[in-house]
Design an enzyme around this catalytic site. Structure first.
Site, PDB file in Angstrom:
ATOM      1  N   ASN A 158       0.855  -1.182   0.000  1.00 13.43           N
ATOM      2  CA  ASN A 158       0.000   0.000   0.000  1.00 13.43           C
ATOM      3  C   ASN A 158       0.899   1.243   0.000  1.00 13.43           C
ATOM      4  OD1 ASN A 158      -1.874   1.989   0.486  1.00 13.43           O
ATOM      5  ND2 ASN A 158      -2.386   1.328   2.563  1.00 13.43           N
ATOM      6  N   PHE A 159       0.935   1.962  -1.124  1.00  9.71           N
ATOM      7  CA  PHE A 159       1.799   3.146  -1.222  1.00  9.71           C
ATOM      8  C   PHE A 159       1.256   4.309  -0.383  1.00  9.71           C
ATOM      9  CE2 PHE A 159       4.107   2.662  -5.620  1.00  9.71           C
ATOM     10  CZ  PHE A 159       4.576   1.424  -5.251  1.00  9.71           C
ATOM     11  N   HIS A 203      -9.714   0.432   4.844  1.00 10.98           N
ATOM     12  CA  HIS A 203      -8.414   0.644   5.503  1.00 10.98           C
ATOM     13  C   HIS A 203      -8.610   1.531   6.733  1.00 10.98           C
ATOM     14  CE1 HIS A 203      -4.310   1.917   6.273  1.00 10.98           C
ATOM     15  NE2 HIS A 203      -3.941   0.842   5.602  1.00 10.98           N
ATOM     16  N   GLU A 263      -5.535  -5.890  10.324  1.00  5.19           N
ATOM     17  CA  GLU A 263      -4.528  -4.857  10.550  1.00  5.19           C
ATOM     18  C   GLU A 263      -4.847  -4.098  11.836  1.00  5.19           C
ATOM     19  OE1 GLU A 263      -2.493  -3.567   6.719  1.00  5.19           O
ATOM     20  OE2 GLU A 263      -4.340  -2.424   6.798  1.00  5.19           O
ATOM     21  N   SER A 286       3.177  -2.775  10.406  1.00  8.82           N
ATOM     22  CA  SER A 286       4.626  -2.764  10.644  1.00  8.82           C
ATOM     23  C   SER A 286       5.327  -4.066  10.265  1.00  8.82           C
ATOM     24  CB  SER A 286       4.919  -2.368  12.094  1.00  8.82           C
ATOM     25  OG  SER A 286       4.426  -1.063  12.340  1.00  8.82           O
TER      26      SER A 286
HETATM   27  C1  PEP Z   1      -0.985  -0.414   5.926  1.00 11.97           C
HETATM   28  O1  PEP Z   1      -1.062   0.762   5.596  1.00 11.97           O
HETATM   29  O2  PEP Z   1      -1.850  -1.219   5.532  1.00 11.97           O
HETATM   30  C2  PEP Z   1       0.146  -0.839   6.752  1.00 11.97           C
HETATM   31  C3  PEP Z   1       0.141  -2.053   7.215  1.00 11.97           C
HETATM   32  O3  PEP Z   1       1.127   0.090   7.014  1.00 11.97           O
HETATM   33  P1  PEP Z   1       2.538  -0.176   7.758  1.00 11.97           P
HETATM   34  O4  PEP Z   1       3.161  -1.395   7.099  1.00 11.97           O
HETATM   35  O5  PEP Z   1       3.324   1.049   7.516  1.00 11.97           O
HETATM   36  O6  PEP Z   1       2.249  -0.445   9.181  1.00 11.97           O
END
Ligand code: PEP
Length: 235
Positions: free
Chosen positions: A6-7, A90, A159, A195
């Site tokens: 995910n940019f 999200h 997430e 992360s």
């Molecule tokens: C995300 O945006 O879905 C995500 C998991 O971000 P990060 O890897 O930076 O925690």
């Protein structure tokens, strides 16, 4: 295995193209068979010629073919690029953009009717995690209300909000117990996000009910993401 990037609000049209050229070359040279999903910002959408295992998706779209929804893109705008993959729900859209459960379900149903592959995100905030697994599951299942879990193009991304962009991933045990509880009701592929980095990827991908990862920060630099794809490929 599914490796998604995910940019968010990163990369320009030009840098996204450079990224995809490099990633595509790597996937081709190494005969990578993992499913790779890339979600660039909407300004960088295009008709990229990529290996079959790499799919471009949108981070968001409004549930409409076209119309008067200033600042949004709808089906017509993304269909121009033959895109068939979307992120829905999200946590940054839920919490920062204040997207309601009702709108999220509407988006899900609209793009399901268009047969899109939907990466549907769920995840609890820290205060809920602090209350223990039962509350965590209650919260996550409530985010699935109104969602057809038997949809064949569904992918669910767990997430936890507190792990996104913080550099602190959920522990292996937290991920394991949450995914295994979700698995009882969800047959669709389950991803973990929050992360994920080169250093913890292997451990996460080895979790029994984990079918892949959704990566933000650690995926923005193409060499880093290639390393992650390589780790998944070698498992
Ligand atoms: C995300 O945006 O879905 C995500 C998991 O971000 P990060 O890897 O930076 O925690």
């Amino acid at each position: 295995m599914i490796i998604a990037s995910n940019f968010k609000t990163n990369h320009t049209r030009e840098s996204a193209k450079e990224y995809l050229v490099k990633l595509n070359h790597f996937v081709k040279e190494n005969s990578i068979k993992e499913d790779i999903l890339i979600f660039p910002p909407s300004t960088a959408l295009d008709n990229y010629k990529l290996e079959n295992t790499i799919k471009i998706g949108v981070q968001n779209a409004y549930p409409t073919d076209k119309g008067s929804f200033t600042g949004e893109v709808g089906f017509t705008q993304i269909d121009e690029f033959d895109i068939k993959t979307i992120l829905v729900g999200h946590s940054e859209r839920r919490h920062i953009l204040k997207e309601s459960d009702e709108l999220i379900v509407k988006k899900y149903n609209f793009y399901k009717d268009k047969c899109y592959k939907i990466v549907y995100c769920i995840g609890e905030p820290k205060e809920v995690r602090n209350e223990g697994l039962e509350k965590v599951l209650e919260y996550n299942f409530s985010q699935l209300d109104g969602i057809d879990l038997s949809y064949e193009n569904l992918i669910v991304a767990y997430e936890p909000v507190w792990a996104i962009g913080t550099g602190v991933s959920a522990t292996k045990e937290d991920i394991e117990e949450t995914l295994s509880a979700l698995r009882k009701s969800i047959k669709a592929p389950l991803l973990y996000g929050g992360s994920v980095k080169v250093d913890n990827l292997k451990e996460i991908l080895e979790i029994e009910d984990c079918d892949g990862v959704l990566v933000g920060t650690a995926s923005w630099e193409v060499e880093n993401f290639k390393e992650m794809v390589k780790i998944a490929h070698e498992l």
